[in-house]
Design a protein around this motif. Structure first.
Motif, PDB file in Angstrom:
ATOM      1  N   GLY A   6       0.788  -1.227   0.000  1.00 30.56           N
ATOM      2  CA  GLY A   6       0.000   0.000   0.000  1.00 30.56           C
ATOM      3  C   GLY A   6       0.820   1.278   0.000  1.00 30.56           C
ATOM      4  O   GLY A   6       0.274   2.365   0.199  1.00 30.56           O
ATOM      5  N   ALA A   7       2.116   1.169  -0.233  1.00 31.31           N
ATOM      6  CA  ALA A   7       2.989   2.346  -0.178  1.00 31.31           C
ATOM      7  C   ALA A   7       2.629   3.349  -1.260  1.00 31.31           C
ATOM      8  O   ALA A   7       2.200   2.996  -2.356  1.00 31.31           O
ATOM      9  N   THR A   8       2.829   4.631  -0.938  1.00 33.84           N
ATOM     10  CA  THR A   8       2.578   5.734  -1.865  1.00 33.84           C
ATOM     11  C   THR A   8       3.857   6.517  -2.077  1.00 33.84           C
ATOM     12  O   THR A   8       4.847   6.355  -1.345  1.00 33.84           O
ATOM     13  N   ALA A   9       3.839   7.405  -3.051  1.00 39.43           N
ATOM     14  CA  ALA A   9       4.995   8.264  -3.305  1.00 39.43           C
ATOM     15  C   ALA A   9       5.302   9.131  -2.097  1.00 39.43           C
ATOM     16  O   ALA A   9       6.472   9.381  -1.770  1.00 39.43           O
ATOM     17  N   GLU A  10       4.253   9.583  -1.414  1.00 38.75           N
ATOM     18  CA  GLU A  10       4.446  10.428  -0.228  1.00 38.75           C
ATOM     19  C   GLU A  10       5.119   9.635   0.894  1.00 38.75           C
ATOM     20  O   GLU A  10       5.986  10.153   1.614  1.00 38.75           O
ATOM     21  N   MET A  11       4.723   8.388   1.044  1.00 41.37           N
ATOM     22  CA  MET A  11       5.355   7.537   2.058  1.00 41.37           C
ATOM     23  C   MET A  11       6.823   7.310   1.729  1.00 41.37           C
ATOM     24  O   MET A  11       7.694   7.374   2.614  1.00 41.37           O
ATOM     25  N   ALA A  12       7.120   7.046   0.475  1.00 36.28           N
ATOM     26  CA  ALA A  12       8.509   6.828   0.068  1.00 36.28           C
ATOM     27  C   ALA A  12       9.355   8.060   0.338  1.00 36.28           C
ATOM     28  O   ALA A  12      10.499   7.953   0.819  1.00 36.28           O
ATOM     29  N   ALA A  13       8.822   9.228   0.036  1.00 37.55           N
ATOM     30  CA  ALA A  13       9.566  10.469   0.268  1.00 37.55           C
ATOM     31  C   ALA A  13       9.831  10.673   1.759  1.00 37.55           C
ATOM     32  O   ALA A  13      10.923  11.110   2.160  1.00 37.55           O
ATOM     33  N   TYR A  14       8.843  10.345   2.581  1.00 36.97           N
ATOM     34  CA  TYR A  14       9.014  10.494   4.030  1.00 36.97           C
ATOM     35  C   TYR A  14      10.116   9.544   4.529  1.00 36.97           C
ATOM     36  O   TYR A  14      10.983   9.947   5.314  1.00 36.97           O
ATOM     37  N   GLU A  15      10.072   8.299   4.076  1.00 36.57           N
ATOM     38  CA  GLU A  15      11.076   7.341   4.527  1.00 36.57           C
ATOM     39  C   GLU A  15      12.483   7.763   4.104  1.00 36.57           C
ATOM     40  O   GLU A  15      13.441   7.610   4.872  1.00 36.57           O
ATOM     41  N   GLN A  16      12.620   8.291   2.909  1.00 36.63           N
ATOM     42  CA  GLN A  16      13.934   8.748   2.472  1.00 36.63           C
ATOM     43  C   GLN A  16      14.436   9.891   3.344  1.00 36.63           C
ATOM     44  O   GLN A  16      15.632   9.989   3.637  1.00 36.63           O
ATOM     45  N   ALA A  17      13.521  10.743   3.788  1.00 36.67           N
ATOM     46  CA  ALA A  17      13.899  11.856   4.662  1.00 36.67           C
ATOM     47  C   ALA A  17      14.246  11.380   6.068  1.00 36.67           C
ATOM     48  O   ALA A  17      14.943  12.076   6.810  1.00 36.67           O
ATOM     49  N   ALA A  18      13.750  10.215   6.464  1.00 38.51           N
ATOM     50  CA  ALA A  18      14.013   9.681   7.796  1.00 38.51           C
ATOM     51  C   ALA A  18      15.310   8.893   7.869  1.00 38.51           C
ATOM     52  O   ALA A  18      15.762   8.525   8.951  1.00 38.51           O
ATOM     53  N   HIS A  19      15.921   8.601   6.711  1.00 40.30           N
ATOM     54  CA  HIS A  19      17.212   7.924   6.659  1.00 40.30           C
ATOM     55  C   HIS A  19      18.346   8.940   6.813  1.00 40.30           C
ATOM     56  O   HIS A  19      18.134  10.149   6.827  1.00 40.30           O
ATOM     57  N   GLY A  20      19.577   8.434   6.894  1.00 44.20           N
ATOM     58  CA  GLY A  20      20.747   9.305   6.879  1.00 44.20           C
ATOM     59  C   GLY A  20      21.372   9.522   8.241  1.00 44.20           C
ATOM     60  O   GLY A  20      21.596   8.580   9.003  1.00 44.20           O
ATOM     61  N   LEU A  21      21.660  10.783   8.563  1.00 42.19           N
ATOM     62  CA  LEU A  21      22.290  11.136   9.828  1.00 42.19           C
ATOM     63  C   LEU A  21      21.662  12.400  10.400  1.00 42.19           C
ATOM     64  O   LEU A  21      21.065  13.192   9.669  1.00 42.19           O
ATOM     65  N   SER A  22      21.846  12.577  11.706  1.00 45.73           N
ATOM     66  CA  SER A  22      21.530  13.839  12.377  1.00 45.73           C
ATOM     67  C   SER A  22      22.774  14.337  13.097  1.00 45.73           C
ATOM     68  O   SER A  22      23.523  13.547  13.677  1.00 45.73           O
ATOM     69  N   VAL A  23      23.000  15.640  13.039  1.00 42.31           N
ATOM     70  CA  VAL A  23      24.029  16.301  13.845  1.00 42.31           C
ATOM     71  C   VAL A  23      23.296  17.273  14.756  1.00 42.31           C
ATOM     72  O   VAL A  23      22.539  18.135  14.279  1.00 42.31           O
ATOM     73  N   VAL A  24      23.488  17.128  16.067  1.00 36.50           N
ATOM     74  CA  VAL A  24      22.704  17.893  17.031  1.00 36.50           C
ATOM     75  C   VAL A  24      23.610  18.408  18.148  1.00 36.50           C
ATOM     76  O   VAL A  24      24.374  17.637  18.744  1.00 36.50           O
ATOM     77  N   GLU A  25      23.513  19.701  18.433  1.00 32.67           N
ATOM     78  CA  GLU A  25      24.244  20.263  19.570  1.00 32.67           C
ATOM     79  C   GLU A  25      23.492  19.950  20.852  1.00 32.67           C
ATOM     80  O   GLU A  25      22.271  20.119  20.945  1.00 32.67           O
ATOM     81  N   ILE A  26      24.236  19.478  21.866  1.00 31.53           N
ATOM     82  CA  ILE A  26      23.642  19.168  23.159  1.00 31.53           C
ATOM     83  C   ILE A  26      24.496  19.792  24.267  1.00 31.53           C
ATOM     84  O   ILE A  26      25.679  20.062  24.083  1.00 31.53           O
ATOM     85  N   LYS A  27      23.844  20.005  25.417  1.00 30.26           N
ATOM     86  CA  LYS A  27      24.538  20.646  26.539  1.00 30.26           C
ATOM     87  C   LYS A  27      24.062  20.022  27.845  1.00 30.26           C
ATOM     88  O   LYS A  27      22.897  19.646  27.973  1.00 30.26           O
ATOM     89  N   LYS A  28      24.981  19.940  28.785  1.00 27.98           N
ATOM     90  CA  LYS A  28      24.669  19.361  30.079  1.00 27.98           C
ATOM     91  C   LYS A  28      24.528  20.461  31.118  1.00 27.98           C
ATOM     92  O   LYS A  28      25.421  21.294  31.281  1.00 27.98           O
ATOM     93  N   GLU A  29      23.406  20.461  31.790  1.00 26.13           N
ATOM     94  CA  GLU A  29      23.164  21.394  32.891  1.00 26.13           C
ATOM     95  C   GLU A  29      22.959  20.559  34.141  1.00 26.13           C
ATOM     96  O   GLU A  29      22.025  19.760  34.219  1.00 26.13           O
ATOM     97  N   GLY A  30      23.848  20.740  35.129  1.00 29.24           N
ATOM     98  CA  GLY A  30      23.799  19.869  36.285  1.00 29.24           C
ATOM     99  C   GLY A  30      24.173  18.460  35.845  1.00 29.24           C
ATOM    100  O   GLY A  30      25.260  18.225  35.317  1.00 29.24           O
TER     101      GLY A  30
END
Length: 651
Positions: A173-197
Motif C-alpha cells: 500500500g505504499a505511496t509516493a508520499e510515504m517513500a519520500a518520508y522514509e527517504q527523509a528519515a534515513h541518513g544522519l543527524s548532527v545535534v548540539e547538546i549541553k549538560k546542565e547539572g
C-alpha cells in the motif's frame, strides 16, 4: 548491523534477507575456532568455563567473588523482557532525542498522526544507530557540551504509518508520499547538546544542527570515482550522488570528522537486475528484485532495470564534518563496497592510518584499510586524503592462531582482467568477489570492530550464523546453527613497543563465545563464572570506556526470551571476559551505538525499533516507550545515562 536489520522491514522477505549471498568455498570461521580451541592452550580459561557449565552449574550460576568486582561497582540488573528501559539503581536514563523531534531551526514539532517529508527532513530521523560525541569547542576534551552525530539506519513502514496490519501490507500500500518520508528519515543527524547539572538537553536551533538524508548531495572520491560503473542518467560524471542510506555503525577520524557505514543497501532496489551488465554484481550484494521498500515504484534510481549502476553508488564509507554544516559529505571508494559495519580508525606506530570494517552478513569477511601516507596533525581536514590512497585488505584466519591480511590490489593474484577485474575500481566495487577469489575466511556476521587504546588488541564482533550446517563443524565444538555469536580477539605484532596495525600477520583467539553457560549444548565460554544475568547472546556493537573496559551491546537476545541491552567486561586480568549486565531495552528494541563522553560520566545509547515485535504495528506496538501516551507510537530515541552522584559510568 544487526539481526533486526535483517528483520527490516518486510517480514515476507525475512528469509531472503537472512540468506547469505557468498557462494565461495573459502574457510569457515567456526571450523577454525574448533581447531584452534583444540590445539592451543591459550584458551584454558575459556575451556574451563565451558567445562564448569557442562557439569551442572545450571541456571543458578555462581557469582564472582567480591574481590573480582572491584572495578565495576553498579548493581547488576536481572534479565527481563517488558516495555520499559532498565538501568541499575543509582543511575538515570533520559531520552534526549526522539524520532521526529525538531532539530533544525523552524522545524515543526512531532505529530503522532501526520507524516510530512519536508518536516521529517528537519527532524530527528528514525531508527538511530551509531553515536559519536564531538566536544565543543572543537579540539577540547569538554564533556558537558558537544555535538552528537547519529546514524539513522532504516525505517519500519508499518510502525511509522497508521492503517497497516503488517510490513507486507505496508509494502503493497505504499505511496509516493510515504517513500519520500522514509527517504527523509534515513541518513544522519548532527545535534548540539549541553549538560546542565546532571541532565542533557538539545540546543534548539543551533547553527550546527542539521539532517543528512537521501536528498543530500555528496561527492564520490577515491579509485572508483568517475568510473563508468558509477555513472547514471542523473550523473554522467560518476562523482556525485544524492544521499546515503542504511547507515549502521561508524567511526571517527583523528582530524575530527565522522565515518558512517552504509550497510544493507540491497533491500531498497526494485526492478530486475537480470539481463543488465551488473546482474552478477547485484546478486553478490543481495539485490534480487524483491525489495523491502517500494521506492523503485516512484523514484527511477531505485529501479535497477532503469538504473543498473545506481546500487554501485551505495555500500561505501562516507565522511561527514560535524563542525562545518556547509561541508559536503564524501563517499570514500578506497575502503571498498560491501555491507559495511563500523569504520574504526587507528594511527599506526609508523603514522599510517588503519581502518577496520566488517561486512555484516552471514559468511562474509573482515577487512582493514592501510593508507600509504602518514597522519600529520598540522594538516587538519586535509588528512582526509589518507582515505583515498591506500590498500584494502581482507582477512584469512588459520587454525594455528594466525591472521593473514591479503591485499585487494588489481593485477595481483586472482584479481586480474581474466577474472573480470579491469581496474582497481572494479576490485573495490566488487570487494566481496575479490575476497572470494583470495579465499578469505567466511565469518559469522562480522559487525563492530574496535581497538583497545590500552593494549592495541582488536575485537571483532560476530553476531551469529544460524545458517551454518552441522557438517561445517567437528565434535570439539558443536556450534552448528550458531544462534549465539562470539567475539574474536586479534593481536597485532609489536614494533618498538607499539602495536603494528599495518602488519600483514596478526594472531587471534576466541575472547567470548556467547550463550547460556548453564546449557552445555550451547558451547558458551566466558573468562570465568557469570551470574544469572551476566550471560548474553548476539553481540553487536562494542565500545571502550576511558578505563579500557569493553561494553557489549546485543541484537537478537529477545529470541531467547530476554531483552537486548548492554553488558560490560574487562579485557585483561582476573575479570577478563567475565560480563555483567548494565542496561536492558524496552520490548522490541535493540541497543546500538554506545558512546561515552571523554570523562566517562555520560553514556549515550541508541534504542532502535522499540515496540517492533511479531504482530506489532503503528496502532499496536508492544511498547509506547518513551512517551507512553495513547495514540503516540513507539519512538526510536537516544538515551543519555548518567550516574546520580555524577561519577564515572560503571565505576
Amino acid at each position: 548491523m544487526t539481526d533486526s536489520h535483517y528483520r527490516m522491514p518486510v517480514t515476507i522477505n525475512n528469509e531472503d534477507d537472512n540468506n547469505p549471498s557468498n557462494p565461495s568455498a573459502g574457510p569457515v570461521m567456526t571450523d577454525l575456532i574448533v581447531q584452534r580451541m583444540s590445539r592451543r592452550t591459550a584458551l584454558k580459561g575459556l575451556l574451563a568455563s565451558a567445562a564448569v557449565s557442562a557439569i551442572g552449574v545450571g541456571t543458578g550460576f555462581i557469582a564472582r567473588p567480591a574481590s573480582a568486582a572491584m572495578s565495576l561497582s553498579f548493581g547488576e540488573i536481572p534479565h527481563a523482557l517488558d516495555e520499559n528501559l532498565h538501568i541499575p539503581a543509582g543511575y538515570t536514563g533520559k531520552a534526549i532525542l526522539r524520532w521526529g523531534d525538531p532539530i533544525v531551526a523552524g522545524a515543526p514539532d512531532f505529530d503522532a498522526e501526520t507524516r510530512d517529508a519536508a518536516a521529517q527532513a528537519q527532524q530527528f530521523g528514525y531508527n538511530n544507530d551509531f553515536i559519536h560525541f564531538c566536544p565543543l569547542p572543537e579540539g577540547s576534551a569538554a564533556s558537558d557540551h558537544g555535538l552528537l552525530v547519529v546514524n539513522h539506519e532504516y525505517t519500519d513502514t508499518h510502525m511509522i504509518f497508521p492503517g497497516f496490519k503488517d510490513a507486507k501490507e505496508a509494502l503493497a500500500g505504499a505511496t509516493a508520499e510515504m517513500a519520500a518520508y522514509e527517504q527523509a528519515a534515513h541518513g544522519l543527524s548532527v545535534v548540539e547538546i549541553k549538560k546542565e547539572g546532571n541532565s542533557w538537553a538539545m540546543v534548539p536551533g543551533s547553527k550546527y544542527n542539521r539532517r543528512i538524508t537521501l536528498a543530500t548531495e555528496m561527492e564520490i572520491v577515491g579509485p572508483a570515482a568517475g568510473h563508468d560503473r558509477l555513472k547514471t542518467s542523473a550523473d554522467a560524471s560518476g562523482k556525485k550522488v544524492f544521499g546515503t542510506m542504511n547507515n549502521c555503525a561508524g567511526g571517527w577520524t583523528p582530524w575530527g570528522t565522522i565515518l558512517s557505514a552504509e550497510e544493507n543497501i540491497h533491500q531498497y532496489f526494485g526492478g530486475d537486475p537480470a539481463g543488465t551488465a551488473e546482474a552478477a554484481n547485484a546478486k553478490r550484494i543481495g539485490i534480487k528484485g524483491e525489495p523491502s521498500y517500494a521506492w523503485g515504484k516512484f523514484d527511477a534510481r531505485f529501479d535497477v532495470t532503469k538504473e543498473p549502476n545506481e546500487p554501485n553508488r551505495f555500500g561505501w564509507i562516507i565522511e561527514v564534518d560535524p563542525y562545518n554544516p556547509d561541508a559536503k559529505p564524501v563517499k570514500h571508494t578506497a575502503l571498498g563496497r560491501f555491507k559495511h559495519e563500523a569504520a574504526t580508525t587507528v594511527i599506526n606506530s609508523d603514522g599510517r592510518l588503519v581502518v577496520y570494517t566488517g561486512d555484516d552478513e552471514r559468511f562474509e569477511y573482515v577487512y582493514k584499510y592501510v593508507s600509504n601516507g602518514t597522519f600529520d596533525p598540522g594538516k587538519g581536514r586535509s588528512n582526509s586524503d589518507l582515505l583515498n590512497d591506500g590498500t584494502l585488505h581482507v582477512a584469512k584466519f588459520d587454525a594455528e592462531g594466525n591472521v593473514t591480511w591479503m591485499p585487494l590490489v588489481h593485477g595481483q593474484g586472482e584479481l586480474t582482467e581474466a577474472n573480470g577485474f579491469k581496474s582497481q575500481a572494479d576490485v573495490l566495487i566488487e570487494a566481496r568477489r575479490a575476497g572470494d577469489l583470495l579465499g578469505a575466511t567466511k565469518m559469522d556476521r562480522p559487525e563492530d570492530i574496535e581497538t583497545s587504546d590500552k593494549t592495541g588488541k582488536v575485537y571483532v564482533v560476530l553476531t551469529k550464523n544460524d545458517k551454518r550446517k552441522a557438517d561445517d563443524l567437528n565434535p570439539v565444538n558443536d556450534r552448528a546453527e550458531n544462534k549465539w555469536g562470539h567475539i574474536i580477539e586479534m593481536v597485532p605484532p609489536m614494533t618498538d613497543g607499539k602495536a603494528d596495525h599495518a602488519a600483514t600477520t596478526f594472531t587471534w583467539s576466541a575472547f567470548i563465545k556467547a550463550g547460556n553457560p548453564g546449557d552445555a549444548a550451547e558451547g558458551a565460554a566466558y573468562g570465568g563464572q557469570v551470574t544469572d544475568a551476566g550471560w548474553f547472546a548476539n553481540p553487536d556493537n562494542v565500545a571502550f570506556d576511558a578505563s579500557g573496559r569493553l561494553w557489549i551491546a546485543t541484537d537478537g537476545f529477545p529470541d531467547f526470551g530476554v531483552h537486548d541491552g548492554l553488558w560490560v567486561t574487562e579485557t585483561e586480568g582476573e575479570n577478563r571476559a567475565v560480563t555483567r549486565h548494565f542496561l536492558g531495552c524496552p520490548r522490541g528494541a535493540e541497543l546500538c551505538g554506545p558512546a561515552f563522553t571523554p570523562d566517562g560520566k555520560t553514556l549515550f545509547v541508541s534504542i532502535q525499533h522499540p515496540g517492533e515485535e511479531k504482530g506489532a504495528n503503528f496502532a499496536n506496538p508492544s511498547t509506547r516507550w518513551p512517551d507512553f501516551k495513547d495514540g503516540v507510537p513507539a519512538r526510536p530515541s537516544v538515551v543519555a545515562v548518567t550516574k546520580d552522584d555524577g561519577g564515572e559510568i560503571g565505576a
